[in-house]
Design a protein around this motif. Sequence first.
Motif, PDB file in Angstrom:
ATOM      1  N   ILE A 389     -57.926 -76.552 -56.205  1.00  0.00           N
ATOM      2  CA  ILE A 389     -56.484 -76.285 -56.341  1.00  0.00           C
ATOM      3  C   ILE A 389     -55.631 -77.214 -55.489  1.00  0.00           C
ATOM      4  O   ILE A 389     -54.484 -77.506 -55.817  1.00  0.00           O
ATOM      5  N   LEU A 390     -56.210 -77.717 -54.405  1.00  0.00           N
ATOM      6  CA  LEU A 390     -55.446 -78.565 -53.494  1.00  0.00           C
ATOM      7  C   LEU A 390     -55.050 -79.895 -54.118  1.00  0.00           C
ATOM      8  O   LEU A 390     -54.160 -80.577 -53.614  1.00  0.00           O
ATOM      9  N   ARG A 391     -55.707 -80.246 -55.207  1.00  0.00           N
ATOM     10  CA  ARG A 391     -55.384 -81.505 -55.870  1.00  0.00           C
ATOM     11  C   ARG A 391     -54.199 -81.377 -56.837  1.00  0.00           C
ATOM     12  O   ARG A 391     -53.746 -82.353 -57.399  1.00  0.00           O
ATOM     13  N   HIS A 392     -53.741 -80.153 -57.077  1.00  0.00           N
ATOM     14  CA  HIS A 392     -52.694 -79.962 -58.079  1.00  0.00           C
ATOM     15  C   HIS A 392     -51.297 -80.182 -57.481  1.00  0.00           C
ATOM     16  O   HIS A 392     -51.078 -79.887 -56.300  1.00  0.00           O
ATOM     17  N   PRO A 393     -50.369 -80.667 -58.313  1.00  0.00           N
ATOM     18  CA  PRO A 393     -49.051 -81.040 -57.791  1.00  0.00           C
ATOM     19  C   PRO A 393     -48.380 -79.946 -56.957  1.00  0.00           C
ATOM     20  O   PRO A 393     -47.815 -80.241 -55.896  1.00  0.00           O
ATOM     21  N   ALA A 394     -48.465 -78.705 -57.409  1.00  0.00           N
ATOM     22  CA  ALA A 394     -47.738 -77.623 -56.733  1.00  0.00           C
ATOM     23  C   ALA A 394     -48.268 -77.351 -55.324  1.00  0.00           C
ATOM     24  O   ALA A 394     -47.580 -76.738 -54.500  1.00  0.00           O
ATOM     25  N   TYR A 395     -49.490 -77.777 -55.060  1.00  0.00           N
ATOM     26  CA  TYR A 395     -50.141 -77.381 -53.804  1.00  0.00           C
ATOM     27  C   TYR A 395     -50.197 -78.526 -52.788  1.00  0.00           C
ATOM     28  O   TYR A 395     -50.766 -78.388 -51.717  1.00  0.00           O
ATOM     29  N   LYS A 396     -49.590 -79.648 -53.172  1.00  0.00           N
ATOM     30  CA  LYS A 396     -49.678 -80.865 -52.336  1.00  0.00           C
ATOM     31  C   LYS A 396     -49.169 -80.618 -50.914  1.00  0.00           C
ATOM     32  O   LYS A 396     -49.751 -81.094 -49.960  1.00  0.00           O
ATOM     33  N   ASN A 397     -48.062 -79.850 -50.804  1.00  0.00           N
ATOM     34  CA  ASN A 397     -47.433 -79.729 -49.480  1.00  0.00           C
ATOM     35  C   ASN A 397     -47.524 -78.326 -48.891  1.00  0.00           C
ATOM     36  O   ASN A 397     -46.714 -77.952 -48.052  1.00  0.00           O
ATOM     37  N   ILE A 398     -48.488 -77.540 -49.333  1.00  0.00           N
ATOM     38  CA  ILE A 398     -48.562 -76.170 -48.804  1.00  0.00           C
ATOM     39  C   ILE A 398     -49.070 -76.189 -47.365  1.00  0.00           C
ATOM     40  O   ILE A 398     -49.779 -77.119 -46.954  1.00  0.00           O
TER      41      ILE A 398
END
Length: 442
Positions: A389-398
Amino acid sequence: MSEAEMRREDVIRKEILAGVAEIYALREAEKRFIPGTSKVNYAGRVFDEKEMRAAVDSLLDFWLTLGDKGTEFVEDFCVFHDLRYGLVTNSGSSANLIALSALCSPAFEGRLQKGDEVITTASAFPTTVNPILQNALTPVFIDIEEDTYNIDSSKIEAAISPKTRALMFAHTLGNPAQMDVIMDIARKNGLYVIEDTCDALDSKYGGQLCGTFGDIATYSFYAAHHITMGEGGALLTNNLSLYRQALSIRDWGRACFCRTGEDNPDGACGHRFEQKFVGLPDGYDHKYIYSNIGYNLKPLDLQCAIGIEQLKKLPEFTRKRRENFKVLYEDFQQYAEYFILPRALPKAEPSWFALPITVKENAGFTRKEIVTYLESKNIETRMLFSGNILRHPAYKNITCRIAGELTNTEQVMQRTFFIGVYPGLNDEKLDYIKNTLGGFFS
Ligand SMILES: Cc1ncc(COP(=O)(O)O)c(C=O)c1O
């Protein structure tokens, strides 16, 4: 209505329901499998006239909002799991959101607070991870096992920090995680456990149903799942306080636990206008007092009417899922030099959601090649959800912490896919899958 009118309604209702059963029979008679032309879905609704009749019957009542069918379904679902408290939701994602929000409720003693950590996996369905972020908690990602695709229990202890308060993970594709070891670690470290059982209804570990180990379990009844209401979900717990907060959060955040339409003068608690709350006028209607920042995540009663019929069929669904998995697994074994095949732990009795396959690095073909081939032959495939999931756009800056390497997670991202084992796959379709797979290698 007069008695005569009631009798007339009864007759009309019976006629309508008989017509519904006939429509089902007509559609069934039409169904034919044409190899290569018909689609072999990875999942789908498995139902007969009973679900259709239950839905129409409920619609004819036209109560619509959660009512008797909801209550009946929850009771049946709690009995099945031998857990005390349950509620239905409009999706599994909502159940996950409610579960973590309940743990964060100001009304829950020992609640999780902003910045507290929840250990989870990055190889996940997004809405297993999202509630951690939505509640301003910090996800701590650890790796999964290569062939069970589950949270690697041997990596949990090293990931725990003074801020860690909970574990939240799924039993991946119906394959039970190592719950004895996980619960030992959780107890030793005072961690709450949320079992995302959305893909693992009726799976067992050590003879015990998944979802009954931790503090809260969540379920999905989306069309692809073990039983369906079309859309829908549930949350189960043995903890009364968590249940109360969960119910409140599902129902706008209100303090009152009356069912929809239950607005007699006293309400369900018998004290609707008699309670005193600091800062609120004496006797303010309990129905409009809010103890949580909530949502409205309820399903319709009609969905629960379908769910009641589906739950009766669960043992047969489970049997068929296991049988289909075995047939396809055994076929894949002849190609074991190319694929990593899934593994269940010795104590696990999965009710598989699907058959996950990882293409080996040196297979001589890529995942894209085999998946494209199968899809071109009308066999549906899916990636293992987000992969990483860390590779997906929404999770880039979590805001998160990554504990250790995510090697197997990354492998899933690059080389894993799954095909179906759902009860809708009959011998014809299974043979077609096997023959088509053979065609790829010949
Ligand atoms: C593990 C897992 N958790 C949660 C969900 C979300 O369920 P729903 O689609 O009902 O929101 C899914 C959906 O398939 C899932 O696979």
